[in-house]
Design a protein around this motif. Structure first.
Motif, PDB file in Angstrom:
ATOM      1  N   MET A   1      -3.353  -9.715  -9.826  1.00  0.00           N
ATOM      2  CA  MET A   1      -2.742 -10.834  -9.126  1.00  0.00           C
ATOM      3  C   MET A   1      -1.979 -10.301  -7.916  1.00  0.00           C
ATOM      4  SD  MET A   1      -0.546 -13.967 -10.736  1.00  0.00           S
ATOM      5  CE  MET A   1       0.719 -12.893 -11.435  1.00  0.00           C
ATOM      6  N   ALA A   2      -2.422 -10.632  -6.726  1.00  0.00           N
ATOM      7  CA  ALA A   2      -1.859 -10.061  -5.510  1.00  0.00           C
ATOM      8  C   ALA A   2      -0.427 -10.537  -5.262  1.00  0.00           C
ATOM      9  CB  ALA A   2      -2.740 -10.431  -4.317  1.00  0.00           C
ATOM     10  N   ARG A   3       0.300  -9.765  -4.463  1.00  0.00           N
ATOM     11  CA  ARG A   3       1.693 -10.059  -4.089  1.00  0.00           C
ATOM     12  C   ARG A   3       2.564 -10.287  -5.319  1.00  0.00           C
ATOM     13  NH1 ARG A   3       2.600 -12.756   1.689  1.00  0.00           N
ATOM     14  NH2 ARG A   3       0.894 -11.763   2.824  1.00  0.00           N
ATOM     15  N   THR A   4       2.467  -9.377  -6.260  1.00  0.00           N
ATOM     16  CA  THR A   4       3.235  -9.487  -7.496  1.00  0.00           C
ATOM     17  C   THR A   4       4.096  -8.252  -7.693  1.00  0.00           C
ATOM     18  OG1 THR A   4       1.536 -10.851  -8.554  1.00  0.00           O
ATOM     19  CG2 THR A   4       3.106  -9.735 -10.002  1.00  0.00           C
ATOM     20  N   LEU A   5       5.358  -8.484  -8.008  1.00  0.00           N
ATOM     21  CA  LEU A   5       6.249  -7.419  -8.453  1.00  0.00           C
ATOM     22  C   LEU A   5       6.251  -7.448  -9.978  1.00  0.00           C
ATOM     23  CD1 LEU A   5       8.545  -5.350  -8.501  1.00  0.00           C
ATOM     24  CD2 LEU A   5      10.135  -7.188  -7.880  1.00  0.00           C
ATOM     25  N   TYR A   6       5.691  -6.403 -10.579  1.00  0.00           N
ATOM     26  CA  TYR A   6       5.660  -6.282 -12.033  1.00  0.00           C
ATOM     27  C   TYR A   6       6.879  -5.481 -12.483  1.00  0.00           C
ATOM     28  CZ  TYR A   6       0.745  -7.712 -11.743  1.00  0.00           C
ATOM     29  OH  TYR A   6      -0.418  -8.400 -11.502  1.00  0.00           O
ATOM     30  N   ILE A   7       7.660  -6.052 -13.385  1.00  0.00           N
ATOM     31  CA  ILE A   7       8.799  -5.351 -13.969  1.00  0.00           C
ATOM     32  C   ILE A   7       8.483  -5.077 -15.428  1.00  0.00           C
ATOM     33  CG2 ILE A   7      11.258  -5.457 -14.519  1.00  0.00           C
ATOM     34  CD1 ILE A   7      11.584  -7.362 -12.147  1.00  0.00           C
ATOM     35  N   ILE A   8       8.549  -3.807 -15.811  1.00  0.00           N
ATOM     36  CA  ILE A   8       8.178  -3.421 -17.166  1.00  0.00           C
ATOM     37  C   ILE A   8       9.199  -3.985 -18.165  1.00  0.00           C
ATOM     38  CG2 ILE A   8       7.678  -1.512 -18.727  1.00  0.00           C
ATOM     39  CD1 ILE A   8       5.687  -1.892 -16.389  1.00  0.00           C
ATOM     40  N   ASP A   9       8.702  -4.783 -19.080  1.00  0.00           N
ATOM     41  CA  ASP A   9       9.512  -5.488 -20.070  1.00  0.00           C
ATOM     42  C   ASP A   9       9.529  -4.666 -21.358  1.00  0.00           C
ATOM     43  OD1 ASP A   9      10.826  -7.257 -21.663  1.00  0.00           O
ATOM     44  OD2 ASP A   9       9.432  -8.930 -21.384  1.00  0.00           O
ATOM     45  N   THR A  36       5.738 -15.261   1.345  1.00  0.00           N
ATOM     46  CA  THR A  36       4.868 -16.346   0.888  1.00  0.00           C
ATOM     47  C   THR A  36       4.028 -15.899  -0.306  1.00  0.00           C
ATOM     48  OG1 THR A  36       4.730 -17.183   3.147  1.00  0.00           O
ATOM     49  CG2 THR A  36       3.082 -17.982   1.588  1.00  0.00           C
ATOM     50  N   ASN A  37       3.923 -16.770  -1.304  1.00  0.00           N
ATOM     51  CA  ASN A  37       3.066 -16.529  -2.475  1.00  0.00           C
ATOM     52  C   ASN A  37       3.428 -15.241  -3.212  1.00  0.00           C
ATOM     53  OD1 ASN A  37       1.518 -18.869  -1.913  1.00  0.00           O
ATOM     54  ND2 ASN A  37       0.244 -17.729  -0.471  1.00  0.00           N
ATOM     55  N   GLN A 256      12.460  -7.984   7.075  1.00  0.00           N
ATOM     56  CA  GLN A 256      11.591  -8.984   6.450  1.00  0.00           C
ATOM     57  C   GLN A 256      10.267  -9.098   7.217  1.00  0.00           C
ATOM     58  OE1 GLN A 256      13.630 -12.733   5.984  1.00  0.00           O
ATOM     59  NE2 GLN A 256      15.371 -11.823   4.912  1.00  0.00           N
ATOM     60  N   THR A 257      10.374  -9.070   8.525  1.00  0.00           N
ATOM     61  CA  THR A 257       9.164  -9.139   9.360  1.00  0.00           C
ATOM     62  C   THR A 257       8.268  -7.943   9.089  1.00  0.00           C
ATOM     63  OG1 THR A 257      10.330 -10.349  11.100  1.00  0.00           O
ATOM     64  CG2 THR A 257       8.313  -9.211  11.732  1.00  0.00           C
ATOM     65  N   ASP A 258       8.865  -6.755   8.967  1.00  0.00           N
ATOM     66  CA  ASP A 258       8.085  -5.548   8.689  1.00  0.00           C
ATOM     67  C   ASP A 258       7.414  -5.614   7.323  1.00  0.00           C
ATOM     68  OD1 ASP A 258       8.852  -4.532  11.121  1.00  0.00           O
ATOM     69  OD2 ASP A 258      10.332  -3.125  10.313  1.00  0.00           O
ATOM     70  N   ILE A 259       8.137  -6.119   6.332  1.00  0.00           N
ATOM     71  CA  ILE A 259       7.572  -6.230   4.982  1.00  0.00           C
ATOM     72  C   ILE A 259       6.391  -7.197   4.977  1.00  0.00           C
ATOM     73  CG2 ILE A 259       8.036  -7.009   2.618  1.00  0.00           C
ATOM     74  CD1 ILE A 259      10.960  -6.033   3.072  1.00  0.00           C
ATOM     75  N   ASN A 260       6.565  -8.348   5.615  1.00  0.00           N
ATOM     76  CA  ASN A 260       5.470  -9.321   5.686  1.00  0.00           C
ATOM     77  C   ASN A 260       4.271  -8.759   6.443  1.00  0.00           C
ATOM     78  OD1 ASN A 260       6.194 -11.713   4.234  1.00  0.00           O
ATOM     79  ND2 ASN A 260       7.733 -12.171   5.803  1.00  0.00           N
ATOM     80  N   ALA A 261       4.536  -8.029   7.514  1.00  0.00           N
ATOM     81  CA  ALA A 261       3.449  -7.425   8.289  1.00  0.00           C
ATOM     82  C   ALA A 261       2.699  -6.396   7.451  1.00  0.00           C
ATOM     83  CB  ALA A 261       3.995  -6.777   9.559  1.00  0.00           C
ATOM     84  N   SER A 262       3.444  -5.625   6.668  1.00  0.00           N
ATOM     85  CA  SER A 262       2.810  -4.628   5.808  1.00  0.00           C
ATOM     86  C   SER A 262       1.939  -5.285   4.743  1.00  0.00           C
ATOM     87  CB  SER A 262       3.883  -3.772   5.133  1.00  0.00           C
ATOM     88  OG  SER A 262       3.307  -2.807   4.291  1.00  0.00           O
ATOM     89  N   LEU A 263       2.425  -6.370   4.155  1.00  0.00           N
ATOM     90  CA  LEU A 263       1.632  -7.089   3.161  1.00  0.00           C
ATOM     91  C   LEU A 263       0.334  -7.626   3.772  1.00  0.00           C
ATOM     92  CD1 LEU A 263       4.522  -9.018   1.379  1.00  0.00           C
ATOM     93  CD2 LEU A 263       3.047  -7.305   0.320  1.00  0.00           C
ATOM     94  N   THR A 264       0.444  -8.183   4.959  1.00  0.00           N
ATOM     95  CA  THR A 264      -0.739  -8.710   5.649  1.00  0.00           C
ATOM     96  C   THR A 264      -1.732  -7.594   5.954  1.00  0.00           C
ATOM     97  OG1 THR A 264       0.549 -10.497   6.642  1.00  0.00           O
ATOM     98  CG2 THR A 264      -1.538  -9.952   7.695  1.00  0.00           C
ATOM     99  N   GLN A 265      -1.213  -6.450   6.394  1.00  0.00           N
ATOM    100  CA  GLN A 265      -2.086  -5.313   6.702  1.00  0.00           C
ATOM    101  C   GLN A 265      -2.753  -4.782   5.441  1.00  0.00           C
ATOM    102  OE1 GLN A 265      -2.791  -4.032   9.927  1.00  0.00           O
ATOM    103  NE2 GLN A 265      -4.428  -3.155   8.666  1.00  0.00           N
TER     104      GLN A 265
END
Length: 297
Positions: A1-9, A36-37, A256-265
């Motif tokens: 599942m893309a754009r997901t932060l998984y935290i080990i439970d 987004t998403n 935030q702009t850099d993070i979003n740009a990295s995700l898009t790339q």
């Protein structure tokens, strides 16, 4: 599942208690609301997806600062072994680099790394982050301590006050010495929480712990999208303060702009390949090691 932060439970994070976890989850949702998403998912150690997308990040919480380095080493080695096995299963002729990318300046209380690349039409994703409870706990205790003093600092203040009191006489001398002792006792009582169960902490301190842990997790997750610290500071900056500096509680706008740009790339890069190598096959957990303690105290 893309754009997901998984935290080990696991038992470490569950041992923090529900109030801390709720505060952590709320703060993380607020921090990443600009993406987004984006989703944040608690996942048991053996339930990570076999294939990890470039836009995903993974975090595990460990009890102590000394747990960070060995956990990182174990996690990296396991990921390399699994991806190499996936390469062999597909009869691919790929040389996998052992090195992952981390910030030049090490973090305090955690680490985040990444090795995300396309090799001969194959998606290779090595990624991870670690956050230390000890680091957060010490930051919370300092934030809530009287005058934010350590026990040693309070002792020095008391001793100095008593030296000054010695120059006084009668009741004045007694009262000054009494005030010095009472103040030190107040600080000492606060720092006894160091070895106390989180459930016995005041409600506001438990919630502060959850907020601080969320900020540390977010900082290490960011390294899995943008390797280096953000030069202008904020939550993505070098040695970002968990408390006391409002600008360090969130990623700055340009960051935030850099993070979003990295995700898009990352999404663009991954779309160019059709073979997705497995990072966590057959329920492999993020990290396995024997010496890890489940106690945060």
């Amino acid at each position: 599942m893309a754009r997901t932060l998984y935290i080990i439970d696991d038992k470490v994070i569950r041992g923090l208690g529900e109030r801390i976890l709720k505060a952590m989850q709320k703060e993380l949702n607020d921090i990443f609301s600009f993406v987004t998403n984006f989703s944040i998912t608690m996942v048991t150690p053996t339930k990570l997806p076999a294939t990890i997308d470039f836009t995903d990040s993974i975090l595990i919480v460990v009890p102590h600062d000394d747990d960070v380095a060995p956990t990182k080493s174990t996690a990296e080695q396991q990921q390399v072994r699994s991806i190499k096995a996936s390469i062999l299963q597909r009869h691919l002729n790929i040389q996998l680099a052992q090195v992952t990318r981390t910030a030049q300046q090490p973090d305090l209380g955690g680490v985040g790394w990444q090795g995300k690349e396309i090799l001969q039409n194959a998606i290779v994703c090595k990624t991870g982050g670690i956050a230390s409870c000890q680091y957060v706990k010490e930051a919370v205790l300092k934030q809530f301590a009287p005058d934010q003093l350590s026990l040693d600092d309070a002792k020095q203040r008391r001793d100095k006050a008593k030296i000054i009191a010695a120059t006084a006489h009668g009741d004045e001398k007694f009262k000054k010495e009494q005030r010095a002792d009472e103040y030190y006792a107040k600080v000492e009582e606060h720092w006894k929480l160091t070895n106390a169960a989180f459930a016995s902490w005041p409600k506001d301190m438990q919630e502060a712990f959850g907020n601080g842990l969320a900020r540390l997790i977010a900082h290490e997750a960011r390294h899995q999208y943008v390797v280096e610290h953000f030069s202008a500071g904020g939550l993505g900056g070098e040695s970002a303060e968990l408390f006391g500096v409002p600008s360090s509680e969130r990623f700055l706008k340009d960051d935030q702009t850099d993070i979003n740009a990295s995700l898009t790339q990352f999404e663009s890069d991954q779309s160019k390949a059709t073979i997705h190598l497995e990072t966590f096959p057959n329920g492999q957990p993020f990290a396995i090691y024997i010496t890890r303690s489940s106690s945060v105290a």
